[in-house]
Design a protein around this motif. Sequence first.
Motif, PDB file in Angstrom:
ATOM      1  N   TYR A  29       2.335  -4.191  -2.233  1.00 27.55           N
ATOM      2  CA  TYR A  29       3.750  -4.233  -2.600  1.00 27.55           C
ATOM      3  C   TYR A  29       4.211  -2.817  -2.921  1.00 27.55           C
ATOM      4  CZ  TYR A  29       7.922  -5.338  -5.355  1.00 27.55           C
ATOM      5  OH  TYR A  29       9.205  -5.391  -5.848  1.00 27.55           O
ATOM      6  N   ASN A  30       5.068  -2.287  -2.101  1.00 25.90           N
ATOM      7  CA  ASN A  30       5.594  -0.923  -2.280  1.00 25.90           C
ATOM      8  C   ASN A  30       4.473   0.098  -2.462  1.00 25.90           C
ATOM      9  OD1 ASN A  30       8.092  -2.006  -2.088  1.00 25.90           O
ATOM     10  ND2 ASN A  30       8.571  -1.900  -4.264  1.00 25.90           N
ATOM     11  N   ASN A  71       2.013  -7.967   3.267  1.00 20.04           N
ATOM     12  CA  ASN A  71       3.118  -7.168   2.754  1.00 20.04           C
ATOM     13  C   ASN A  71       4.009  -8.091   1.924  1.00 20.04           C
ATOM     14  OD1 ASN A  71       5.184  -5.398   2.319  1.00 20.04           O
ATOM     15  ND2 ASN A  71       5.955  -5.480   4.426  1.00 20.04           N
ATOM     16  N   ASP A  72       3.891  -7.923   0.594  1.00 15.76           N
ATOM     17  CA  ASP A  72       4.516  -8.869  -0.329  1.00 15.76           C
ATOM     18  C   ASP A  72       5.978  -8.488  -0.606  1.00 15.76           C
ATOM     19  OD1 ASP A  72       4.919 -10.795  -2.226  1.00 15.76           O
ATOM     20  OD2 ASP A  72       3.776  -9.809  -3.806  1.00 15.76           O
ATOM     21  N   SER A  93       7.741  -5.785   0.367  1.00 14.75           N
ATOM     22  CA  SER A  93       7.962  -4.378  -0.016  1.00 14.75           C
ATOM     23  C   SER A  93       9.348  -3.916   0.416  1.00 14.75           C
ATOM     24  CB  SER A  93       6.927  -3.473   0.657  1.00 14.75           C
ATOM     25  OG  SER A  93       5.649  -3.849   0.281  1.00 14.75           O
ATOM     26  N   ASN A 131       9.252 -10.893  -2.363  1.00 14.44           N
ATOM     27  CA  ASN A 131       8.137 -10.604  -3.255  1.00 14.44           C
ATOM     28  C   ASN A 131       7.718 -11.884  -3.996  1.00 14.44           C
ATOM     29  OD1 ASN A 131       7.569  -9.476  -6.417  1.00 14.44           O
ATOM     30  ND2 ASN A 131       6.357  -8.662  -4.754  1.00 14.44           N
ATOM     31  N   HIS A 187       1.309 -10.806  -6.714  1.00 12.08           N
ATOM     32  CA  HIS A 187      -0.019 -10.464  -6.220  1.00 12.08           C
ATOM     33  C   HIS A 187      -0.867 -11.672  -5.815  1.00 12.08           C
ATOM     34  CE1 HIS A 187      -4.015  -8.307  -7.311  1.00 12.08           C
ATOM     35  NE2 HIS A 187      -3.869  -8.426  -6.030  1.00 12.08           N
ATOM     36  N   HIS A 242       2.399  -2.227 -11.085  1.00 10.40           N
ATOM     37  CA  HIS A 242       3.557  -3.124 -11.086  1.00 10.40           C
ATOM     38  C   HIS A 242       3.559  -4.081 -12.271  1.00 10.40           C
ATOM     39  CE1 HIS A 242       2.742  -1.956  -6.899  1.00 10.40           C
ATOM     40  NE2 HIS A 242       4.049  -1.887  -6.817  1.00 10.40           N
TER      41      HIS A 242
END
Length: 324
Positions: free
Chosen positions: A11-12, A41-42, A44, A70, A73, A206
């Motif tokens: 994520y990012n 890719n959550d 991003s 998003n 995780h 995060h």
Amino acid sequence: MKRISVVVSSYNEELVLEQLYSELLAALSICKWDYEIVFVNDGSIDSSGRILRGFAERNPKVKVINLSRNFGHESAMIAGIDYAAGDGIICMDADLQHPPRYIPEIIEKFEEGCDIISMVRTKNKGGRLMKNMASDIFYKVLNHFSSMKFEENASDFFGISNRAADILRHEYRENVRFLRGFVQSIGYKSETIKYQAEKRAGGKCHYSIIRLFKFAVTILCGFSDIPLKIGIYSGIFASACGMILIVYSCIMKICFSVPSGYTTIIVALCFLFSLTLIVLGIIGEYITIILAEVKNRPIYIVEEILDFRTVNDCEKQYAEKKED
Ligand code: UDP
Ligand code: MG
């Protein structure tokens, strides 16, 4: 040839992806198994999506699962496990806190027949003191209150065989999750490998302490029903104290002069408080049962069935049963 799937939730993480990818390729190139890398890719909002697409275009062994937004995780890891097709799966973070150099060692454990390989942190170079202390306390409390015993300092860096992954795919589909807890509660042949967690290679964490605290409370409620039973335990305790107070107040009323109404108030208060707490406790007991049913966790997981009867034996048994 067997194949390992490396699942990375991201994520990012635009600042670390290139370094992660080259370290992954270096580690995987010395392994006995073929590989696939599943990047999740959550949602991003940086350039991660473009970078990951580049990896997939260059290398057919890279899969990218782009989530619609998003999801967090744990959800991202579950998505990765669902889409992984290897004989063994390794889950790891994108920020290089979980060093890819341990991959060959994890594959060795799979070769030895292990189904669950938990990576246990010895040192957390990047971890803040507060976060490490909070994590220690969390595991102590969880292990005290839960019937399961969890590996302290276990991380979201772990290996699972395909059959263990199948259990996660089909049996543990709860919305309130603690993936590394689920992994440890599957059973099968399990091993731990100690590793040194590195500093984040770039970008920032995060998860704030408050978000982790909320997560910890949810996990505690998910793996222990003690919080729900507080009502009934405190009700029993309050009743015992109340009984003593009632006897004491009655003796005082008979033997000494006490202000009028005092005894009535004490008796009524003790009685009502105890009753309320006990009723709350009973409701808690029912909620515990409903919770267990709603969670629908597996009642058991069969590892293997040994049945040495031949087909003839079975037929004979069946015929005997019919005759009876
Ligand atoms: N991550 C994710 N979705 C999120 C937050 C984080 O996929 O909503 C990923 C993140 O990119 C990283 C991993 O989960 O690969 C762990 O996150 P982070 O490093 O922020 O947490 P920490 O290591 O401090 O627990
Ligand atoms: Mg991290």
